[in-house]
Design a protein around this motif. Sequence first.
Motif, PDB file in Angstrom:
ATOM      1  N   THR A 254      -1.541 -13.069 -83.407  1.00  0.00           N
ATOM      2  CA  THR A 254      -0.985 -13.054 -84.761  1.00  0.00           C
ATOM      3  C   THR A 254      -1.171 -11.685 -85.409  1.00  0.00           C
ATOM      4  N   ARG A 255      -2.329 -11.102 -85.201  1.00  0.00           N
ATOM      5  CA  ARG A 255      -2.605  -9.783 -85.792  1.00  0.00           C
ATOM      6  C   ARG A 255      -1.640  -8.722 -85.258  1.00  0.00           C
ATOM      7  N   LEU A 256      -1.371  -8.756 -83.964  1.00  0.00           N
ATOM      8  CA  LEU A 256      -0.476  -7.768 -83.361  1.00  0.00           C
ATOM      9  C   LEU A 256       0.969  -7.979 -83.794  1.00  0.00           C
ATOM     10  N   MET A 257       1.406  -9.234 -83.836  1.00  0.00           N
ATOM     11  CA  MET A 257       2.807  -9.512 -84.129  1.00  0.00           C
ATOM     12  C   MET A 257       3.149  -9.294 -85.608  1.00  0.00           C
ATOM     13  N   SER A 258       2.157  -9.373 -86.479  1.00  0.00           N
ATOM     14  CA  SER A 258       2.429  -9.213 -87.911  1.00  0.00           C
ATOM     15  C   SER A 258       2.118  -7.804 -88.409  1.00  0.00           C
ATOM     16  N   ALA A 259       1.662  -6.927 -87.526  1.00  0.00           N
ATOM     17  CA  ALA A 259       1.245  -5.588 -87.952  1.00  0.00           C
ATOM     18  C   ALA A 259       2.439  -4.637 -88.015  1.00  0.00           C
ATOM     19  N   ARG A 260       2.352  -3.677 -88.925  1.00  0.00           N
ATOM     20  CA  ARG A 260       3.304  -2.568 -89.004  1.00  0.00           C
ATOM     21  C   ARG A 260       2.532  -1.278 -88.721  1.00  0.00           C
ATOM     22  N   TYR A 261       3.143  -0.432 -87.900  1.00  0.00           N
ATOM     23  CA  TYR A 261       2.468   0.792 -87.490  1.00  0.00           C
ATOM     24  C   TYR A 261       3.277   2.011 -87.932  1.00  0.00           C
ATOM     25  N   PRO A 262       2.607   3.146 -88.150  1.00  0.00           N
ATOM     26  CA  PRO A 262       3.345   4.384 -88.437  1.00  0.00           C
ATOM     27  C   PRO A 262       4.098   4.854 -87.201  1.00  0.00           C
ATOM     28  N   TYR A 263       5.219   5.523 -87.424  1.00  0.00           N
ATOM     29  CA  TYR A 263       6.014   6.058 -86.321  1.00  0.00           C
ATOM     30  C   TYR A 263       5.679   7.537 -86.173  1.00  0.00           C
TER      31      TYR A 263
ATOM     32  N   TYR B 147      -6.200  15.354 -83.248  1.00  0.00           N
ATOM     33  CA  TYR B 147      -5.574  14.264 -82.502  1.00  0.00           C
ATOM     34  C   TYR B 147      -5.527  12.958 -83.291  1.00  0.00           C
ATOM     35  N   ASP B 148      -6.242  12.875 -84.400  1.00  0.00           N
ATOM     36  CA  ASP B 148      -6.139  11.684 -85.247  1.00  0.00           C
ATOM     37  C   ASP B 148      -5.211  11.925 -86.437  1.00  0.00           C
ATOM     38  N   HIS B 149      -4.469  13.054 -86.420  1.00  0.00           N
ATOM     39  CA  HIS B 149      -3.523  13.345 -87.493  1.00  0.00           C
ATOM     40  C   HIS B 149      -2.180  13.801 -86.918  1.00  0.00           C
ATOM     41  N   PRO B 150      -1.470  12.924 -86.196  1.00  0.00           N
ATOM     42  CA  PRO B 150      -0.121  13.290 -85.759  1.00  0.00           C
ATOM     43  C   PRO B 150       0.848  13.244 -86.946  1.00  0.00           C
ATOM     44  N   TYR B 151       1.933  13.999 -86.835  1.00  0.00           N
ATOM     45  CA  TYR B 151       2.951  13.969 -87.883  1.00  0.00           C
ATOM     46  C   TYR B 151       3.722  12.655 -87.804  1.00  0.00           C
ATOM     47  N   GLU B 152       4.030  12.114 -88.957  1.00  0.00           N
ATOM     48  CA  GLU B 152       4.640  10.789 -89.047  1.00  0.00           C
ATOM     49  C   GLU B 152       6.046  10.881 -89.601  1.00  0.00           C
ATOM     50  N   ASP B 153       6.949  10.085 -89.033  1.00  0.00           N
ATOM     51  CA  ASP B 153       8.313   9.954 -89.561  1.00  0.00           C
ATOM     52  C   ASP B 153       8.313   8.805 -90.554  1.00  0.00           C
ATOM     53  N   LYS B 154       8.326   9.134 -91.845  1.00  0.00           N
ATOM     54  CA  LYS B 154       8.222   8.117 -92.888  1.00  0.00           C
ATOM     55  C   LYS B 154       9.468   7.247 -92.995  1.00  0.00           C
ATOM     56  N   SER B 155      10.570   7.678 -92.385  1.00  0.00           N
ATOM     57  CA  SER B 155      11.815   6.916 -92.503  1.00  0.00           C
ATOM     58  C   SER B 155      11.896   5.767 -91.507  1.00  0.00           C
ATOM     59  N   ARG B 156      10.922   5.648 -90.605  1.00  0.00           N
ATOM     60  CA  ARG B 156      10.961   4.601 -89.582  1.00  0.00           C
ATOM     61  C   ARG B 156       9.766   3.676 -89.726  1.00  0.00           C
ATOM     62  N   VAL B 157       9.993   2.420 -89.358  1.00  0.00           N
ATOM     63  CA  VAL B 157       8.923   1.418 -89.327  1.00  0.00           C
ATOM     64  C   VAL B 157       8.777   0.951 -87.884  1.00  0.00           C
ATOM     65  N   ARG B 158       7.564   0.896 -87.404  1.00  0.00           N
ATOM     66  CA  ARG B 158       7.316   0.492 -86.013  1.00  0.00           C
ATOM     67  C   ARG B 158       6.507  -0.794 -85.988  1.00  0.00           C
ATOM     68  N   VAL B 159       6.900  -1.717 -85.124  1.00  0.00           N
ATOM     69  CA  VAL B 159       6.148  -2.957 -84.902  1.00  0.00           C
ATOM     70  C   VAL B 159       5.668  -2.966 -83.458  1.00  0.00           C
TER      71      VAL B 159
ATOM     72  N   LYS C 285       9.232  -4.922 -94.960  1.00  0.00           N
ATOM     73  CA  LYS C 285       9.352  -4.179 -96.217  1.00  0.00           C
ATOM     74  C   LYS C 285      10.172  -2.913 -96.019  1.00  0.00           C
ATOM     75  N   ALA C 286      11.254  -3.058 -95.304  1.00  0.00           N
ATOM     76  CA  ALA C 286      12.104  -1.900 -95.037  1.00  0.00           C
ATOM     77  C   ALA C 286      13.557  -2.295 -95.244  1.00  0.00           C
ATOM     78  N   GLU C 287      14.407  -1.286 -95.318  1.00  0.00           N
ATOM     79  CA  GLU C 287      15.830  -1.539 -95.500  1.00  0.00           C
ATOM     80  C   GLU C 287      16.396  -2.055 -94.188  1.00  0.00           C
ATOM     81  N   ILE C 288      16.985  -3.255 -94.219  1.00  0.00           N
ATOM     82  CA  ILE C 288      17.495  -3.879 -92.996  1.00  0.00           C
ATOM     83  C   ILE C 288      19.007  -4.023 -93.124  1.00  0.00           C
ATOM     84  N   ASP C 289      19.706  -3.622 -92.076  1.00  0.00           N
ATOM     85  CA  ASP C 289      21.162  -3.755 -92.044  1.00  0.00           C
ATOM     86  C   ASP C 289      21.496  -5.241 -91.869  1.00  0.00           C
TER      87      ASP C 289
END
Length: 568
Positions: free
Chosen positions: A108-117, A257-269, A523-527
């Motif tokens: 449940t924790r993995l399937m409901s999580a949102r990660y940075p891209y 290595y704990d600060h990669p650049y993030e694409d704020k326009s994408r949501v990753r699951v 919580k993202a814009e969905i087509d």
Amino acid sequence: MDKLARIGRLRGGGVGLRSILLLDDNPTTALDNIWLDTGSGSFGEPQTYVVQTVVKAIQRCILMTTDPGDLVLDPTCGSGTTAYVAEQWGRRWITVDTSRVALALARTRLMSARYPYYLLADSREGRAKEQDVSGKILADTFVTGDIRHGFVYERAPHVTLKSIANNSEIDVIWEKWQDVLEPLRRRLNEVLSTAFEEWDIPRDLAAWLDGKDGQAKAHMMTANVRKLHADWWEGRIARQKEIDASIARAANFEFLYDHPYEDKSRVRVAGPFTVESLSPHRVVAAREDTLGADLAASGAITSRPSTPANMPETDFGEMVLAHLRRAGVHQQVKADTIHFNSIEPWPGNYIAAEAHYTDGGQTEKRAAVLIGPEFGTLTRSQITAAAREASDSRFDVLIACAFNFDAQATDLNRLGPLAILKARMNPDLHMAEDLKNTGKGNLFVVFGEPDVEILDAPGGEIKVKVHGVDVFDPSTGDIRSDDVKGIAAWFIDTDYDEESFFVRHAYFLGANDPYKSLKTALKAEIDPDAWETLYSDTSRPFARPSTGRIAVKVINHFGDEVLKVFGV
């Protein structure tokens, strides 16, 4: 030395000069072997498991010892923190636990999580960011999006006076801005009747004029003077920013290595993963004869330790029949559930028991029961052999009970007039001895063959339409086709290789849009048009497979699944 003086890196100190180093020149501190910032408790993250480890501790260990794409093993899953962190940082993972509660929490924790891209180094966006950060032009090479090349990371600079003095780009920047700033300084000196050097020009012109008389102050604070002063300082600040950026680029640095650049326009699951079950090991008892002793001596089998008289050993087949008597065989529609009047052992080679049940017309039917292996897969040849044995003994139906069925057995539903039901056994039966209460609901579930049609699409492509699932009707003994209400989800491997099933198309047919909560969680814009194509009984068009085969997997509301392969 002239270069250091120009950019404000020198200052007077007694009889000599002193250097100026800024906090940003080396903004990091090395970690020692005591991590005071990884404690748990009220200042940690919310706890979902009694022995949950804080995310930061696992994250630091994984980042210290692995690279993106590496495999992480956690033999004590718990709340799934290791899998959660590995998923976030692009590591593959395997996690294990003896508790189904722990695995359910982790899933449940993995399937409901949102990660940075995070920006991949092996991508167009990542290469553009790398060029921007490093100031170096990269060769235009082919990119594949391989995560094993890592991410684009922030840097921690190590600025030294030597790196500044050897940076020839500073001279170029200085000369460029001198052509802008010097004319402004000369004009400012002319209108103010002053002889300001660059370092003399005040930041606050009004405060500098406080010591002047009223007439002189009014003369000097004209709009023209204020604009000259503002333009000079704007250029001065821009020059310093450009020089600072050049100093940072030319300095030695370490990757964060704990600060990669993030694409704020994408949501990753979470990516696709499976939850597999390995049942508790059951020791084979050696027979009390010469053959058993020889096998035990050679290590082929292991004698079971002596069992107390009040704890008799439970035979797997007897345990299955006992639960089958109580639970019956479930299907999607409650009215189609088979409840047995009696189940008795049968002395067959494949058939383990004879069962009797009453159909809708109050006619008693005879069913042969085939019990699959305790650890393994029931094959098509075994079902076929049992069906021949059942036909010879004039049974009305064969019920094959197993934890797993061979893929080739999927379309085996009848042998002549004999109907064949494949009842998938709940994994709880593996642990029946250890569980205090194994509920009787859905222990044996029949899930028939999917009714699928392949349609032509424009451009030589094809589409797949699922009409429903074939269901055994206990009142008539026939197989009828049910509608799509019994299907929760269905998937297509559009280029099936007969070895591994890859989900290339996924569709959902649950009532009341069950994935509405997922859309909310993202919580993202969905087509909406794209989302609507997922909630369908007809697939999107796709190219014909290079292998000549596609595979369709259908899952019902009990979580049971069936796979069917089609030649195209």
